[in-house]
Scaffold this motif. Sequence first.
Motif, PDB file in Angstrom:
ATOM      1  N   ARG A 198       0.815  -1.220   0.000  1.00 43.96           N
ATOM      2  CA  ARG A 198       0.000   0.000   0.000  1.00 43.96           C
ATOM      3  C   ARG A 198       0.846   1.266   0.000  1.00 43.96           C
ATOM      4  NH1 ARG A 198      -4.316  -2.033   4.564  1.00 43.96           N
ATOM      5  NH2 ARG A 198      -5.529  -3.419   3.197  1.00 43.96           N
ATOM      6  N   SER A 199       2.126   1.147   0.351  1.00 38.90           N
ATOM      7  CA  SER A 199       2.993   2.333   0.345  1.00 38.90           C
ATOM      8  C   SER A 199       3.233   2.857  -1.062  1.00 38.90           C
ATOM      9  CB  SER A 199       4.341   1.994   0.986  1.00 38.90           C
ATOM     10  OG  SER A 199       5.102   1.142   0.122  1.00 38.90           O
ATOM     11  N   GLY A 200       3.038   1.984  -2.064  1.00 39.00           N
ATOM     12  CA  GLY A 200       3.304   2.367  -3.439  1.00 39.00           C
ATOM     13  C   GLY A 200       4.767   2.399  -3.807  1.00 39.00           C
ATOM     14  N   ARG A 201       5.638   1.976  -2.885  1.00 34.53           N
ATOM     15  CA  ARG A 201       7.083   2.029  -3.109  1.00 34.53           C
ATOM     16  C   ARG A 201       7.689   0.669  -3.431  1.00 34.53           C
ATOM     17  NH1 ARG A 201       9.772   6.212  -0.427  1.00 34.53           N
ATOM     18  NH2 ARG A 201      11.675   5.335  -1.368  1.00 34.53           N
ATOM     19  N   ILE A 202       6.900  -0.392  -3.348  1.00 33.61           N
ATOM     20  CA  ILE A 202       7.458  -1.736  -3.495  1.00 33.61           C
ATOM     21  C   ILE A 202       7.670  -2.061  -4.974  1.00 33.61           C
ATOM     22  CG2 ILE A 202       7.151  -4.187  -3.019  1.00 33.61           C
ATOM     23  CD1 ILE A 202       7.564  -2.328  -0.550  1.00 33.61           C
ATOM     24  N   ALA A 203       8.915  -2.360  -5.305  1.00 38.14           N
ATOM     25  CA  ALA A 203       9.243  -2.777  -6.673  1.00 38.14           C
ATOM     26  C   ALA A 203       9.003  -4.267  -6.855  1.00 38.14           C
ATOM     27  CB  ALA A 203      10.698  -2.431  -6.991  1.00 38.14           C
ATOM     28  N   ALA A 204       9.440  -5.065  -5.871  1.00 41.31           N
ATOM     29  CA  ALA A 204       9.363  -6.517  -6.067  1.00 41.31           C
ATOM     30  C   ALA A 204       9.351  -7.263  -4.747  1.00 41.31           C
ATOM     31  CB  ALA A 204      10.537  -7.001  -6.916  1.00 41.31           C
ATOM     32  N   LEU A 205       8.701  -8.395  -4.783  1.00 39.64           N
ATOM     33  CA  LEU A 205       8.814  -9.405  -3.734  1.00 39.64           C
ATOM     34  C   LEU A 205       9.795 -10.451  -4.231  1.00 39.64           C
ATOM     35  CD1 LEU A 205       7.854 -11.026  -1.188  1.00 39.64           C
ATOM     36  CD2 LEU A 205       6.094 -12.028  -2.682  1.00 39.64           C
ATOM     37  N   LEU A 206      10.854 -10.680  -3.468  1.00 43.62           N
ATOM     38  CA  LEU A 206      11.845 -11.718  -3.773  1.00 43.62           C
ATOM     39  C   LEU A 206      11.631 -12.861  -2.796  1.00 43.62           C
ATOM     40  CD1 LEU A 206      14.473 -12.935  -4.955  1.00 43.62           C
ATOM     41  CD2 LEU A 206      15.738 -11.460  -3.371  1.00 43.62           C
ATOM     42  N   ILE A 207      11.387 -14.057  -3.324  1.00 44.10           N
ATOM     43  CA  ILE A 207      10.999 -15.150  -2.440  1.00 44.10           C
ATOM     44  C   ILE A 207      11.501 -16.494  -2.946  1.00 44.10           C
ATOM     45  CG2 ILE A 207       8.782 -15.559  -3.588  1.00 44.10           C
ATOM     46  CD1 ILE A 207       7.587 -15.795  -0.699  1.00 44.10           C
ATOM     47  N   GLU A 208      11.878 -17.365  -2.017  1.00 41.92           N
ATOM     48  CA  GLU A 208      12.158 -18.770  -2.318  1.00 41.92           C
ATOM     49  C   GLU A 208      10.819 -19.510  -2.274  1.00 41.92           C
ATOM     50  OE1 GLU A 208      15.982 -20.194  -0.109  1.00 41.92           O
ATOM     51  OE2 GLU A 208      15.187 -18.474   1.006  1.00 41.92           O
ATOM     52  N   PRO A 209      10.352 -20.067  -3.369  1.00 41.01           N
ATOM     53  CA  PRO A 209       9.036 -20.700  -3.366  1.00 41.01           C
ATOM     54  C   PRO A 209       9.001 -22.012  -2.576  1.00 41.01           C
ATOM     55  CG  PRO A 209       9.773 -20.182  -5.596  1.00 41.01           C
ATOM     56  CD  PRO A 209      10.949 -20.043  -4.696  1.00 41.01           C
ATOM     57  N   LEU A 210       8.131 -22.096  -1.622  1.00 40.47           N
ATOM     58  CA  LEU A 210       7.791 -23.298  -0.844  1.00 40.47           C
ATOM     59  C   LEU A 210       8.833 -23.710   0.187  1.00 40.47           C
ATOM     60  CD1 LEU A 210       6.102 -25.635  -3.490  1.00 40.47           C
ATOM     61  CD2 LEU A 210       5.172 -23.663  -2.266  1.00 40.47           C
ATOM     62  N   VAL A 211      10.121 -23.570  -0.118  1.00 39.60           N
ATOM     63  CA  VAL A 211      11.160 -24.022   0.811  1.00 39.60           C
ATOM     64  C   VAL A 211      12.250 -22.956   0.933  1.00 39.60           C
ATOM     65  CG1 VAL A 211      12.819 -25.830   1.409  1.00 39.60           C
ATOM     66  CG2 VAL A 211      10.755 -26.417   0.121  1.00 39.60           C
ATOM     67  N   LEU A 212      12.538 -22.541   2.170  1.00 40.34           N
ATOM     68  CA  LEU A 212      13.676 -21.666   2.440  1.00 40.34           C
ATOM     69  C   LEU A 212      14.859 -22.577   2.740  1.00 40.34           C
ATOM     70  CD1 LEU A 212      11.287 -19.723   2.654  1.00 40.34           C
ATOM     71  CD2 LEU A 212      12.425 -18.618   4.573  1.00 40.34           C
ATOM     72  N   GLY A 213      15.841 -22.606   1.850  1.00 48.47           N
ATOM     73  CA  GLY A 213      16.914 -23.586   1.923  1.00 48.47           C
ATOM     74  C   GLY A 213      17.889 -23.373   3.056  1.00 48.47           C
TER      75      GLY A 213
END
Length: 430
Positions: free
Chosen positions: A187-202
């Motif tokens: 909602r801040s309007g400042r977010i460029a991207a979500l960076l995420i490991e899908p399903l498992v954080l190694g």
Amino acid sequence: MSRSPVWHPFTQHGLEPPMKHVVSAQGAFLVDEDGNRLFDAISSWWVTTHGHRHPAIMAAIRAATETLDQVIFAEFSHESAETLARGLIELAPAGLNHVFYSDSGSTAVEVALKMALGYFHNRGEKRDRIVVMEHGYHGDTIGTMSTGERGVFNAAYEPLLFGVDRLAFPEADSEQRTLDMFEVYCRSGRIAALLIEPLVLGAGGMKIYGAHVLAGLKQIAERHGCLVIADEVMTGWGRTGTLFACEQAAISPDILCTSKGLTGGSLPLAATLCSAEIFDAHFSTDRRKTFFHSSSYTANPIACAAAVANLQVWRDEPVLQRIGQVQQALGDNIGRFADDGRFANIRQAGTIAALDLVVPAGGYLSAAGPRMRQLFRERGFLIRPLGNVLYLMPPYCSTPDDLTRAFDVIGEVAGIVTQAAPVNSRAAGS
């Protein structure tokens, strides 16, 4: 023998004995200089998918060396890079139309971060924040350290790192909290991207969360015009049971990072796939909108040839069937510890199985980790715990007997380290 001049990764040389040399590798096994045969239960840091020295991939490497070595990729292309790019687009989630090559998982993610920021910069939009998940790990370059969990891994380098917004890990009883946090950030309007490991954080401890959470995060991102970067460096190439983990959430990220199993584990190579919209934001007659990134060995022809051969292995051989067999064997064996008080948080995602050894001092620096690693090596197994977190991520050629023996040894080593017999109480292991 004089001390080796080699400085090894993630190694405290003041505590470790001299490194043994590996002299050969085949299938799921390594052989060291003393003739010890070791079951590679972690796929040599998660890279070896089909097994060491797969014949088709080795043949492709040998053939590639007869025509090319390295070609400047800012000036030319070559057939292996073109064929591989088309093959990756065919296999990847829909909507990923362009491929940028680099040489490691870290650089693949660095490229993705720069793509995301460049996309909004070139469009004249003020979006400069990255959202990540706590406990995440994305590599050891400056950008990827900045987006990873802060702690012992990167405390010395804090002056180099930039700030990010962090989501709480979606524990089973608080998944909505994670989604709500992301909504607030967006909602801040400042977010460029979500960076995420899908399903498992190694490297963060083999922490597993549900596909519905990943789908929910993607829906929020779409609603707010935020990009989603899927770091599939570890989770890709079948590790979670599907070719890419994103498939299980039925989502297509805007950017996808892949490395490790891209060449079947034979040679270093990485690729960052992106949507046409991101490429088009950099496509211009204005040279200032160029995507300013490169490495000297971008799209090395020999590595690309290995990756093309890997894609052919996936087409020609029953890889998903092998993955299913490994998944079944892991599930059959890890269940034996369900009521064993020495262990907690028993979990599995595809060909990744993990459990926590219950010790007084846990975490990555737990003394239990190096002790267990030594005991495993003495018994013919390459198993490298993350502190007190034990995990297996074996090559797909591993047999049920290989995996049964690995769990036998886990039980034996746990007994030595904890100096306690199993406690037949589910509550004790919770």
